[in-house]
Design a protein around this motif. Structure first.
Motif, PDB file in Angstrom:
ATOM      1  N   LEU A 195       0.837  -1.209   0.000  1.00 50.46           N
ATOM      2  CA  LEU A 195       0.000   0.000   0.000  1.00 50.46           C
ATOM      3  C   LEU A 195       0.870   1.257   0.000  1.00 50.46           C
ATOM      4  O   LEU A 195       0.554   2.248  -0.652  1.00 50.46           O
ATOM      5  N   ARG A 196       1.982   1.180   0.730  1.00 51.38           N
ATOM      6  CA  ARG A 196       2.885   2.340   0.775  1.00 51.38           C
ATOM      7  C   ARG A 196       3.498   2.582  -0.605  1.00 51.38           C
ATOM      8  O   ARG A 196       3.627   3.704  -1.058  1.00 51.38           O
ATOM      9  N   ARG A 246       0.915   4.091  -3.070  1.00 49.65           N
ATOM     10  CA  ARG A 246       0.535   5.481  -2.730  1.00 49.65           C
ATOM     11  C   ARG A 246      -0.835   5.848  -3.314  1.00 49.65           C
ATOM     12  O   ARG A 246      -0.974   6.833  -4.049  1.00 49.65           O
ATOM     13  N   LEU A 247      -1.805   5.055  -2.966  1.00 50.24           N
ATOM     14  CA  LEU A 247      -3.155   5.289  -3.495  1.00 50.24           C
ATOM     15  C   LEU A 247      -3.839   6.417  -2.739  1.00 50.24           C
ATOM     16  O   LEU A 247      -3.557   6.639  -1.559  1.00 50.24           O
ATOM     17  N   HIS A 248      -4.745   7.092  -3.427  1.00 49.45           N
ATOM     18  CA  HIS A 248      -5.602   8.058  -2.746  1.00 49.45           C
ATOM     19  C   HIS A 248      -6.482   7.285  -1.761  1.00 49.45           C
ATOM     20  O   HIS A 248      -6.816   6.115  -2.003  1.00 49.45           O
ATOM     21  N   LEU A 249      -6.810   7.933  -0.641  1.00 50.14           N
ATOM     22  CA  LEU A 249      -7.620   7.278   0.391  1.00 50.14           C
ATOM     23  C   LEU A 249      -8.866   6.616  -0.201  1.00 50.14           C
ATOM     24  O   LEU A 249      -9.222   5.493   0.162  1.00 50.14           O
ATOM     25  N   LEU A 250      -9.497   7.303  -1.144  1.00 49.25           N
ATOM     26  CA  LEU A 250     -10.734   6.767  -1.730  1.00 49.25           C
ATOM     27  C   LEU A 250     -10.459   5.590  -2.668  1.00 49.25           C
ATOM     28  O   LEU A 250     -11.239   4.651  -2.739  1.00 49.25           O
ATOM     29  N   GLN A 251      -9.316   5.647  -3.365  1.00 50.20           N
ATOM     30  CA  GLN A 251      -8.944   4.510  -4.228  1.00 50.20           C
ATOM     31  C   GLN A 251      -8.628   3.292  -3.350  1.00 50.20           C
ATOM     32  O   GLN A 251      -9.013   2.166  -3.673  1.00 50.20           O
ATOM     33  N   GLN A 252      -7.931   3.561  -2.247  1.00 52.05           N
ATOM     34  CA  GLN A 252      -7.596   2.468  -1.323  1.00 52.05           C
ATOM     35  C   GLN A 252      -8.876   1.848  -0.749  1.00 52.05           C
ATOM     36  O   GLN A 252      -8.977   0.645  -0.570  1.00 52.05           O
ATOM     37  N   ASP A 253      -9.853   2.721  -0.517  1.00 52.64           N
ATOM     38  CA  ASP A 253     -11.146   2.258   0.001  1.00 52.64           C
ATOM     39  C   ASP A 253     -11.813   1.318  -1.007  1.00 52.64           C
ATOM     40  O   ASP A 253     -12.281   0.238  -0.649  1.00 52.64           O
ATOM     41  N   SER A 254     -11.808   1.724  -2.292  1.00 58.18           N
ATOM     42  CA  SER A 254     -12.400   0.870  -3.340  1.00 58.18           C
ATOM     43  C   SER A 254     -11.664  -0.453  -3.438  1.00 58.18           C
ATOM     44  O   SER A 254     -12.277  -1.522  -3.512  1.00 58.18           O
ATOM     45  N   ARG A 269     -12.515  -2.720  -0.602  1.00 60.83           N
ATOM     46  CA  ARG A 269     -13.838  -3.337  -0.761  1.00 60.83           C
ATOM     47  C   ARG A 269     -13.762  -4.568  -1.650  1.00 60.83           C
ATOM     48  O   ARG A 269     -14.268  -5.624  -1.298  1.00 60.83           O
ATOM     49  N   TRP A 270     -13.124  -4.408  -2.815  1.00 60.33           N
ATOM     50  CA  TRP A 270     -13.050  -5.541  -3.747  1.00 60.33           C
ATOM     51  C   TRP A 270     -12.185  -6.643  -3.163  1.00 60.33           C
ATOM     52  O   TRP A 270     -12.477  -7.829  -3.340  1.00 60.33           O
ATOM     53  N   PRO A 272      -9.381  -1.480   7.862  1.00 56.81           N
ATOM     54  CA  PRO A 272      -9.887  -2.308   6.761  1.00 56.81           C
ATOM     55  C   PRO A 272      -8.836  -3.266   6.206  1.00 56.81           C
ATOM     56  O   PRO A 272      -9.131  -4.431   5.957  1.00 56.81           O
ATOM     57  N   ALA A 273      -7.615  -2.766   6.011  1.00 57.52           N
ATOM     58  CA  ALA A 273      -6.584  -3.620   5.415  1.00 57.52           C
ATOM     59  C   ALA A 273      -6.217  -4.762   6.363  1.00 57.52           C
ATOM     60  O   ALA A 273      -6.004  -5.895   5.920  1.00 57.52           O
TER      61      ALA A 273
END
Lengths: 350, 224
Positions: A153-154, A157-165, A168-169, A249-250
């Motif tokens: 994840l580091r 460097r995803l945007h918080l919202l991209q990381q959220d998506s 979810r998947w 979540p992670a």
């Protein structure tokens, strides 16, 4: 299908229903509890995964249980199943940690004791070893997977919202894999006692797809689990999911993946064969506790983070469950079978 | 995936998150634009007073503030209705609210100038200009830190420290300026009015520091 057969199978189907009601939360609880996924979607995916896992990969752990006790009478198989179910119900009501897998194994040993069939201590040893190994392995896998996930994840460097998506998947995929593993591993608890007592004709589904007798039983068991998921798991999912999600979540994904991998490890014939060919130690194919795998994974994450707030009493409770559950189920199964046989004899004498 | 019971909402998550991401970026850009207009308007006020050029800039900041409000509402609605980032939703909503206050403060300061039209003596004008510049730099630093929170939370602590340093500098400038004002020969009402404007400029830096502190805590939650 014969109505009497369905009545006798009801012991196993009840266990299946209870399994779906309780253990689906371990795989889809996070996604549903946090409203990342609607319950209906999670239940549909979970049911599909469980049924596929049971029918495709459920044979391994069931064969192990079959070697432990080959019950050839439908009524006795039903008694063993009901004894295991009642043990789970009683211990749950008492607030004691309980695993269906341990109750079923205990009930099968109880049948062995009653019928005079020998109990293979080598298999018992393997089974007990897997109960201990299951949470430990889940903890080790989680402790390895967590830093790897963090590094990935580091690096991304995803945007918080991209990381959220993505989370979810990832939770949906981990949940589906978890459901498959749950079906493959735990169908033995549901239908294991019946495989020697029930013989169905092979069932052809279209061209090239035939379900043998065990697979038909597993399909029935899978449907019972699915029924449990749809009718009773929502509340458990909301509770367990929020507890798991307190991790982040992670980390919740890591817990679900570790749990699923351990269940798959103790269920997959293919993986066991591959490990054997590679000269690695053979993994015994045994039904293990889904809840204990999740607890092991969460403890692994907690230990990695160096938290001192870990409740060691939970581990003590699991240890107590390893001892109490099979003994209670064995005693109950033995007493029930003995009572029924005495009652039958009495009826004949009268 | 509809056959599995997936709603369009779940299936279009990726698209939704991209749209909200763009809205957040646009919202943060509005704060930066408001700061630039505010700086320009304050300089115009110091040199010309609250005349036509100043009033045009007041209109401009009013529009920016309205657009920022609309964006804030849209972001909040999306976060709630699409149940995005459930673990950090309350943090992000509070963050958006607090960042929006910066735009409101820029606008309110220009309105105060427009309404009260205080007479700022030439001796104090350079200090006021310096304070405005520092307050805007502080706001820009917190906006950078906010962007880091969304994309690279490891660097939030560093950004929050920079904001704290700038806020300290703003304090170090505003306190002596107030002392100078009260040591001058101006009448008390005039002194109080000038102090009022110093305090409101300093409040921009204080608000930035509060947001930076909140970001530092929220960034810890982002660690897995």
């Amino acid at each position: 299908m014969d109505l009497s057969l369905l009545i006798f199978l009801s012991g196993g189907l009840f266990l299946g229903w209870a399994l779906g009601a309780n253990d689906a939360a371990n795989v889809f609880g996070t996604a549903v509890g946090t409203r990342m996924l609607r319950f209906a979607s999670a239940a549909a995916l979970c049911s599909l995964g469980v049924i596929l896992g049971a029918v495709i990969s459920g044979a391994g752990p069931t064969e192990t249980l079959g070697k432990l006790a080959a019950i050839d009478s439908l009524a006795e198989a039903c008694t063993a199943s009901v004894s295991a179910g009642l043990t789970v119900l009683f211990m749950t009501r008492r607030g004691l940690p309980v695993s269906t897998s341990q109750a079923v194994v205990g009930a099968l040993v109880g049948w062995n004791l009653w019928s005079g069939a020998p109990t293979d201590l080598n298999i018992i040893g393997k089974v007990v070893l897997t109960w201990v190994l299951c949470p430990i392995l889940a903890g080790i896998i989680a402790a390895i997977l967590l830093p790897l996930t963090s590094l990935a994840l580091r690096a991304l460097r995803l945007h918080l919202l991209q990381q959220d998506s993505l989370t979810r998947w990832a939770l949906v995929l981990a949940g589906t894999f978890g459901a498959y593993s749950l079906g493959a591993n735990n169908i033995a608890n549901v239908m294991g006692p019946f495989t020697h007592a029930v013989q169905f004709e092979p069932l052809r589904l279209g061209t090239g797809l035939t379900l043998d007798s065990s697979q038909q039983l597993f399909l029935l068991g899978g449907l019972a689990i699915a029924f449990g998921i749809f009718t009773y798991s929502r509340k458990v999912m909301m509770t367990v999911g929020k507890d798991l999600f307190a991790l982040s979540p992670a980390a919740a994904w890591v817990a679900v993946m570790s749990h699923s991998f351990v269940l798959f490890l103790f269920a997959s014939k293919g993986l066991a064969a591959w490990l054997g060919n590679a000269g690695l130690p053979q993994i015994p194919l045994v039904p293990v506790s889904s809840s204990q795998a999740v607890i092991g994974a969460i403890l692994g994450i907690g230990l990695l983070r160096g938290k001192h707030g870990i409740r060691w009493s939970v581990l003590g409770g699991i240890g107590l469950g390893w001892l109490l559950t099979p003994i209670a189920a064995a005693v109950l199964c033995y007493i029930t079978l003995w009572t029924i046989s005495v009652a039958k004899a009495g009826v004949i004498i009268l | 995936m509809r056959w599995l019971g997936f709603s369009g909402k779940e299936a279009s998550l990726l698209g939704t998150s991209k749209a909200v991401e763009a809205q957040i970026e646009e919202f943060l850009d509005k704060v930066i634009s408001a700061g630039q207009v505010f700086s320009k308007a304050f300089q115009v006020y110091l040199s010309e007073g609250a005349l036509e050029n100043f009033n045009k800039l007041v209109d401009q900041i009013q529009n920016i503030e309205r657009e920022a409000d609309n964006l804030r509402r849209a972001i909040e609605t999306e976060l709630y209705t699409r149940t995005l980032i459930p673990d950090l939703r309350s943090d992000v909503l509070r963050l958006v609210e607090n960042v929006d206050k910066l735009t409101n403060m820029y606008k309110a300061n220009l309105f105060r100038l427009s309404i009260q039209a205080p007479e700022i003596p030439d001796a104090f004008k350079p200090k006021y200009s310096e304070l405005v510049l520092l307050a805007i730099t502080c706001v820009e630093a917190v906006i950078d830190t906010t962007r880091s929170f969304f994309t690279d939370h490891q660097s939030v602590r560093e950004g929050a420290q920079r904001v704290a340093d700038l806020e300290t500098q703003a304090d170090e400038l505003s306190t002596p300026l107030q002392r100078l004002i009260f040591q001058s020969d101006l009448d008390l009402a005039h002194k109080v009015q000038l102090r009022y404007f110093v305090e409101h400029l300093d409040a921009l830096a204080n608000q930035s520091e509060d947001i930076a502190d909140q970001l530092a805590i929220s960034a810890i939650k982002r660690r897995i």
